[in-house]
Design a protein around this motif. Structure first.
Motif, mmCIF file in Angstrom:
data_model
loop_
_atom_site.group_PDB
_atom_site.id
_atom_site.type_symbol
_atom_site.label_atom_id
_atom_site.label_comp_id
_atom_site.label_asym_id
_atom_site.label_seq_id
_atom_site.Cartn_x
_atom_site.Cartn_y
_atom_site.Cartn_z
ATOM 1 N N ALA A 47 0.842 -1.197 0.000
ATOM 2 C CA ALA A 47 0.000 0.000 0.000
ATOM 3 C C ALA A 47 0.880 1.251 0.000
ATOM 4 O O ALA A 47 0.658 2.197 -0.757
ATOM 5 C CB ALA A 47 -0.921 -0.016 1.220
ATOM 6 N N ARG A 48 1.898 1.220 0.850
ATOM 7 C CA ARG A 48 2.789 2.375 1.004
ATOM 8 C C ARG A 48 3.629 2.605 -0.245
ATOM 9 O O ARG A 48 3.681 3.709 -0.777
ATOM 10 C CB ARG A 48 3.724 2.105 2.186
ATOM 11 C CG ARG A 48 3.622 3.097 3.301
ATOM 12 C CD ARG A 48 4.528 2.783 4.496
ATOM 13 N NE ARG A 48 5.454 1.692 4.371
ATOM 14 C CZ ARG A 48 5.362 0.556 5.075
ATOM 15 N NH1 ARG A 48 4.366 0.372 5.911
ATOM 16 N NH2 ARG A 48 6.258 -0.393 4.943
ATOM 17 N N GLU A 49 4.278 1.547 -0.727
ATOM 18 C CA GLU A 49 5.324 1.723 -1.733
ATOM 19 C C GLU A 49 4.861 1.460 -3.167
ATOM 20 O O GLU A 49 5.368 2.080 -4.093
ATOM 21 C CB GLU A 49 6.528 0.830 -1.386
ATOM 22 C CG GLU A 49 7.180 1.300 -0.079
ATOM 23 C CD GLU A 49 8.225 0.318 0.438
ATOM 24 O OE1 GLU A 49 8.626 -0.578 -0.326
ATOM 25 O OE2 GLU A 49 8.620 0.462 1.616
ATOM 26 N N VAL A 50 3.941 0.541 -3.368
ATOM 27 C CA VAL A 50 3.498 0.242 -4.734
ATOM 28 C C VAL A 50 2.312 1.135 -5.117
ATOM 29 O O VAL A 50 2.326 1.833 -6.120
ATOM 30 C CB VAL A 50 3.123 -1.255 -4.884
ATOM 31 C CG1 VAL A 50 2.644 -1.538 -6.310
ATOM 32 C CG2 VAL A 50 4.321 -2.134 -4.527
ATOM 33 N N VAL A 51 1.280 1.148 -4.264
ATOM 34 C CA VAL A 51 0.116 2.003 -4.545
ATOM 35 C C VAL A 51 0.457 3.461 -4.203
ATOM 36 O O VAL A 51 -0.024 4.384 -4.852
ATOM 37 C CB VAL A 51 -1.122 1.526 -3.754
ATOM 38 C CG1 VAL A 51 -2.361 2.312 -4.171
ATOM 39 C CG2 VAL A 51 -1.353 0.039 -3.949
ATOM 40 N N ASN A 72 -8.076 3.066 -5.792
ATOM 41 C CA ASN A 72 -8.589 1.846 -5.167
ATOM 42 C C ASN A 72 -8.509 0.660 -6.120
ATOM 43 O O ASN A 72 -8.256 -0.465 -5.702
ATOM 44 C CB ASN A 72 -10.017 2.069 -4.671
ATOM 45 C CG ASN A 72 -10.034 2.793 -3.339
ATOM 46 O OD1 ASN A 72 -9.498 2.294 -2.349
ATOM 47 N ND2 ASN A 72 -10.607 3.980 -3.312
ATOM 48 N N ARG A 73 -8.715 0.923 -7.384
ATOM 49 C CA ARG A 73 -8.575 -0.152 -8.364
ATOM 50 C C ARG A 73 -7.136 -0.635 -8.418
ATOM 51 O O ARG A 73 -6.867 -1.841 -8.462
ATOM 52 C CB ARG A 73 -9.016 0.371 -9.737
ATOM 53 C CG ARG A 73 -9.024 -0.698 -10.773
ATOM 54 C CD ARG A 73 -9.472 -0.162 -12.127
ATOM 55 N NE ARG A 73 -10.019 -1.255 -12.894
ATOM 56 C CZ ARG A 73 -11.119 -1.192 -13.625
ATOM 57 N NH1 ARG A 73 -11.782 -0.076 -13.689
ATOM 58 N NH2 ARG A 73 -11.520 -2.239 -14.292
ATOM 59 N N ARG A 74 -6.207 0.315 -8.363
ATOM 60 C CA ARG A 74 -4.783 -0.065 -8.361
ATOM 61 C C ARG A 74 -4.447 -0.872 -7.110
ATOM 62 O O ARG A 74 -3.694 -1.842 -7.155
ATOM 63 C CB ARG A 74 -3.892 1.185 -8.452
ATOM 64 C CG ARG A 74 -3.764 1.724 -9.883
ATOM 65 C CD ARG A 74 -2.595 2.666 -10.013
ATOM 66 N NE ARG A 74 -2.874 3.964 -9.419
ATOM 67 C CZ ARG A 74 -2.144 4.547 -8.465
ATOM 68 N NH1 ARG A 74 -1.063 3.938 -8.001
ATOM 69 N NH2 ARG A 74 -2.477 5.726 -7.974
#
Lengths: 189, 383
Positions: free
Chosen positions: A119-123, A165-167
């Motif tokens: 969540a932190r690094e990719v999204v 949110n889709r990502r």
């Protein structure tokens, strides 16, 4: 699917585990299944243990609380330590990979997934951790088709946040390898 | 795609209230009822209604009574601590005969207790919380769908009998989400209060025709002036010290509920036809009782559920009608034995009544109930 599945989502207040639980209940309603969703939390707005539960069934559901879940998501050490003890026989755990595996748990029943880090690094936003988890859980357990799950997510997010949110949903699904999905899906069957 | 929607109990209370015609909400948010205020704030402006967040619960119930007297269907929602604060004006609403709905989503008490944990400890407070002899109608739902349909009934009864109606929810139902298919608006029955417009013989604002119990309401705030008071009053609405008038008034207020229990009281029975053991419960507790009854039946035990939907007046007549077939009763509730007292009063010494309760903020499970049934059996059943 077997008759009744009980899912528990646990973390700390503010991590969005209640929303994750609501999204699976919404997906169940869209699919025409029976569902009951509930939660328990302390008086804190942030922090403290937060626990949410979704029951999925083909039959009417009366008692609304989960006693021995078939699945547990744990995003904090405290919730993992306390709720991993009450899992149903053959139950499965998805824990954030930053956590320590409690003693006495069979590693074969545990899926360690970097939910918070993704969540932190990719999204790019820590607050999408719950949606990352939803994507990962759905892929691992093979509960709902992608379209149903996306619709369920859309019904519970603010307008303008669909893309992120889709990502998050996709990033979560990508954390689960086909082998892992096959292994976990078998245990549900 | 299913027509069902995912809805929370508290949300269903708001949607049902709006379907019933609620157009005014004044409240002071408190867990576990907060979503009712939140949702009312969103929904009321959409239907031309008013939402006001008040400074406290005393003001909330006062605003609700004022709005109702002025002609709107009005509601407030709270939990135990706020319900305590509302008691004085609840009595005012009963005495002045102002319809409204007061939702209490019960949580573990006493005092601020366990804010987010379920309980049913306000059952007796709902009956006797405000002082003096007074009429009480209280309804208690056990599912999200029933919350929707039953709160419509709460408004209907409030309008019909011109009295505040208590809607006794609990955290179990208030915070639970279920898929529900709501009834079509055209299938709903919605009552409106009987109005009188200063004409003919019934000039007086609290005039009650012979043989009736409920005065028609005059519009307050326009047309003819009249007085509303919590004091004992005559037909004009003005205070009186006449013991004769005061006695008649209080008797009529009590009678309008007690003489109409056939209309007001509803119960749900499950598997009672051949039951030897009746499990009595209300509200969210019924969820665990249903599972326990199903499991006990599967094991060949003749167990049924008797659930008051109208919790005040207590359905003593309906319960007594079941006594000849019953060998025993078990009261299950999330308190230390409150409805138990009413069950014992109805049953007397005719049949043994056992009790399973809880006051620690956790939920009674089907297993707890089955264990209790087994324990009763092993003890040879208390006499």
């Amino acid at each position: 699917m077997k008759g009744r599945y009980e899912l528990r989502f646990a973390g700390s207040g503010g991590q969005g585990v209640i929303l994750a639980s609501v999204i699976f209940a919404e997906a169940a309603v869209i699919s025409g299944m029976k569902t009951v969703q509930s939660q328990a939390y302390g008086p804190e707005a942030r922090g403290g243990v937060s626990k949410a539960e979704t029951i999925l069934s083909r039959e009417p559901i009366w008692y609304s609380k989960v006693t021995a879940p078939d699945f547990l998501l744990a995003l904090t050490q405290e919730s993992l330590d306390s709720y991993s003890k009450t899992l149903a026989a053959g139950g499965l755990i998805m824990m954030d990979s930053s956590l320590r595996l409690p003693e006495g748990l069979d590693p074969a029943q545990v899926l360690s997934v970097p939910v918070l880090q993704t969540a932190r690094e990719v999204v790019g936003k820590a607050f999408t951790a719950n949606i990352v988890a939803v994507g990962a859980i759905n892929k691992a357990l093979g509960l709902f088709d992608g379209e149903t799950l996306l619709e369920a997510v859309k019904r519970h997010i603010p307008a303008g946040t669909e893309d992120i949110n889709r990502r998050a949903l996709d990033a979560g699904a990508e954390l689960i390898s086909p082998e892992q999905a096959a292994a976990f899906a078998r245990k549900w069957g | 795609m299913s027509k069902a929607v995912l809805m929370q109990g508290n949300e269903a209370a708001v949607e049902g209230a709006i379907a019933a015609g609620m157009r005014f909400f004044a409240g002071y948010p408190i867990t576990p009822s907060t979503e009712i205020a939140e949702q009312s704030a969103v929904r009321l402006p959409q239907v031309g209604g008013k939402f006001i967040q008040m400074e406290d619960e005393l003001a909330s119930i006062a605003a609700v009574l004022g709005a109702s007297a002025a002609g709107l269907k009005a509601m407030t929602a709270t939990s135990g601590p706020g319900f305590s604060l509302m008691q004085e004006n609840l009595g005012y609403g009963m005495m002045a005969e102002i319809p409204c709905v007061v939702v209490d989503v019960q949580r573990a008490g006493p005092s601020t207790g366990l804010a987010t944990s379920p309980a049913q400890g306000d059952y007796m407070q709902a009956r006797w919380g405000t002082h003096g002899d007074h009429p009480v109608i209280a309804l208690s739902p056990s599912s999200v769908l029933e919350t929707y349909t039953l709160i419509i009934r709460a408004f209907n009864l409030a309008e019909k009998y011109r009295t505040p109606v208590l809607f006794l929810m609990d955290e179990i139902v208030g915070h639970m989400r279920e898929g529900v298919e709501l009834p079509r608006p055209s299938d709903l029955i919605i009552n409106q209060r009987k109005m009188s417009f200063h004409d003919g013989a019934n000039k007086q604002c609290y005039y009650v025709p012979e043989g009736q119990y409920v005065p028609a309401m005059k519009p307050f705030g326009h047309g003819e002036r009249y007085n509303i008071t919590g004091n004992a009053h005559d037909e004009s609405g003005f205070p009186t010290n006449s013991s004769e008038i005061a006695g008649k008034l209080v008797t009529r207020l009590l009678d309008k509920v007690e003489k109409n229990t056939g209309d007001i009281v509803r119960v749900e029975e499950y598997a009672m036809d051949d039951a030897e053991t009746a499990i009595v419960c209300f509200g969210g507790t019924a969820r665990a009782v249903m599972d326990a009854v199903l499991e006990a039946r599967a094991a060949g035990k003749r167990v049924g559920m008797f659930r008051p939907v109208t919790v005040w007046p207590f359905p003593a007549g309906q319960l007594r009608a079941r006594l000849p077939q019953l060998k025993r009763l078990l009261m299950v509730e999330h308190n230390h034995g409150q409805m138990l007292l009413e069950v014992q009063r109805a049953v007397g010494r005719e049949k043994p009544v056992d009790f399973l309760g809880r006051v620690d903020g956790t939920v009674i499970s089907p297993r707890d109930i089955l264990d209790k049934l087994n324990e009763m059996e092993e003890n040879g059943y208390a006499q």
